[in-house]
Design a protein around this motif. Sequence first.
Motif, short mmCIF file in Angstrom:
data_model
loop_
_atom_site.label_atom_id
_atom_site.label_comp_id
_atom_site.label_asym_id
_atom_site.label_seq_id
_atom_site.Cartn_x
_atom_site.Cartn_y
_atom_site.Cartn_z
N LEU A 140 44.74 50.99 33.19
CA LEU A 140 43.49 50.49 32.64
C LEU A 140 43.51 48.97 32.54
N LYS A 141 44.64 48.44 32.14
CA LYS A 141 44.79 46.99 32.07
C LYS A 141 44.67 46.38 33.46
N GLY A 142 45.27 47.06 34.45
CA GLY A 142 45.20 46.57 35.82
C GLY A 142 43.79 46.57 36.36
N ALA A 143 43.06 47.65 36.10
CA ALA A 143 41.68 47.74 36.58
C ALA A 143 40.82 46.63 35.97
N HIS A 144 41.03 46.37 34.69
CA HIS A 144 40.28 45.29 34.04
C HIS A 144 40.66 43.94 34.65
N MET A 145 41.95 43.74 34.91
CA MET A 145 42.39 42.46 35.46
C MET A 145 41.71 42.18 36.78
N TRP A 146 41.64 43.18 37.67
CA TRP A 146 41.03 42.93 38.97
C TRP A 146 39.55 42.60 38.84
N ARG A 147 38.86 43.28 37.95
CA ARG A 147 37.44 42.96 37.74
C ARG A 147 37.29 41.57 37.14
N ASP A 148 38.16 41.26 36.19
CA ASP A 148 38.14 39.94 35.56
C ASP A 148 38.41 38.86 36.60
N LEU A 149 39.36 39.11 37.48
CA LEU A 149 39.69 38.15 38.53
C LEU A 149 38.49 37.92 39.45
N GLU A 150 37.79 38.99 39.79
CA GLU A 150 36.60 38.85 40.63
C GLU A 150 35.55 37.98 39.95
N ARG A 151 35.32 38.21 38.66
CA ARG A 151 34.32 37.42 37.94
C ARG A 151 34.72 35.95 37.86
N LEU A 152 35.97 35.71 37.52
CA LEU A 152 36.43 34.34 37.35
C LEU A 152 36.49 33.60 38.68
N ALA A 153 36.89 34.27 39.74
CA ALA A 153 36.90 33.64 41.06
C ALA A 153 35.49 33.24 41.46
N ALA A 154 34.52 34.10 41.20
CA ALA A 154 33.13 33.76 41.50
C ALA A 154 32.67 32.57 40.67
N ALA A 155 33.06 32.55 39.40
CA ALA A 155 32.67 31.44 38.53
C ALA A 155 33.27 30.12 39.00
N GLN A 156 34.47 30.18 39.58
CA GLN A 156 35.13 28.98 40.11
C GLN A 156 34.70 28.67 41.54
N ARG A 157 33.78 29.48 42.07
CA ARG A 157 33.28 29.31 43.43
C ARG A 157 34.40 29.45 44.45
N LEU A 158 35.31 30.36 44.18
CA LEU A 158 36.36 30.73 45.13
C LEU A 158 35.86 31.89 45.98
N PRO A 159 36.47 32.12 47.14
CA PRO A 159 36.06 33.26 47.97
C PRO A 159 36.26 34.58 47.23
N PRO A 160 35.56 35.62 47.67
CA PRO A 160 35.76 36.94 47.05
C PRO A 160 37.23 37.35 47.09
N VAL A 161 37.67 38.02 46.05
CA VAL A 161 39.07 38.40 45.92
C VAL A 161 39.41 39.55 46.86
N THR A 162 40.54 39.43 47.52
CA THR A 162 41.10 40.51 48.32
C THR A 162 42.41 40.93 47.67
N ARG A 163 42.54 42.18 47.33
CA ARG A 163 43.76 42.64 46.66
C ARG A 163 44.90 42.75 47.65
N PRO A 164 46.03 42.12 47.35
CA PRO A 164 47.19 42.26 48.24
C PRO A 164 47.71 43.71 48.22
N ASP A 165 48.22 44.14 49.33
CA ASP A 165 48.82 45.47 49.43
C ASP A 165 50.16 45.32 50.14
N PRO A 166 51.28 45.52 49.44
CA PRO A 166 51.36 46.02 48.07
C PRO A 166 51.15 44.90 47.04
N PHE A 167 50.94 45.31 45.82
CA PHE A 167 50.86 44.38 44.70
C PHE A 167 51.86 44.83 43.64
N PRO A 168 52.68 43.93 43.09
CA PRO A 168 52.73 42.50 43.40
C PRO A 168 53.42 42.22 44.72
N VAL A 169 53.03 41.14 45.35
CA VAL A 169 53.65 40.73 46.60
C VAL A 169 55.03 40.15 46.31
#
Length: 209
Positions: free
Chosen positions: A66-95
């Motif tokens: 649940l914490k992980g799912a929230h983090m990825w959504r949070d990362l997407e929001r914050l990246a957009a706010a910083q005008r960074l490209p859309p987030v792509t999740r690394p596979d595997p994670f963590p790299v």
Amino acid sequence: MTSGRVTSARIDFYYEFASTYSYLAAARIAALAELAGVEVAWKPFLLGPILAAQGYDTSPFNAYPLKGAHMWRDLERLAAAQRLPPVTRPDPFPVNGLLAARVAVHLNDACRPSFTRAAFSAEFAQGRDIADREVIRQLLAGLGHFSEDVIADAERPENKERLRLQTEEAKARGVFGAPSFVTADGELFWGNDRLELALDHARALARAA
């Protein structure tokens, strides 16, 4: 009462290449620090050994879904706010960011920030595997480095030891997560959202000296 000396404001920026929030901090710290008049020391380290000492064998974001799912959504929001490209999740994670960290430690202070940002962007914006030597080679070449020479030097025993010692330094200063910011008086600020507080504290220390 101040001494009349001019003291430079400084923070040490500890970051881990597998850290999502380190990606965000690395993208914005230079501009914010320049505005604040604060010098930044970029200090890559390995968070894995520190987390292992806390009992984790993977990222806490994997250990607690649940914490992980929230983090990825949070990362997407914050990246957009910083005008960074859309987030792509690394596979595997963590790299595995070991090679990138060794290269970053080897590079000088002037070159380290640009490589760091390029590696984070490749990982979290482009979905590239920064554990792949060819990916690192391409990033270095794109920045104008003699990539094979840099990688060879980064993998020398003395440079591996530099990274190990920098990780031990982070641990000794109380770092338990990434990103972390440590000011001249040893005050620790953890997390991308504490960057502004760290810069304010560093500037206040310099003014009071």
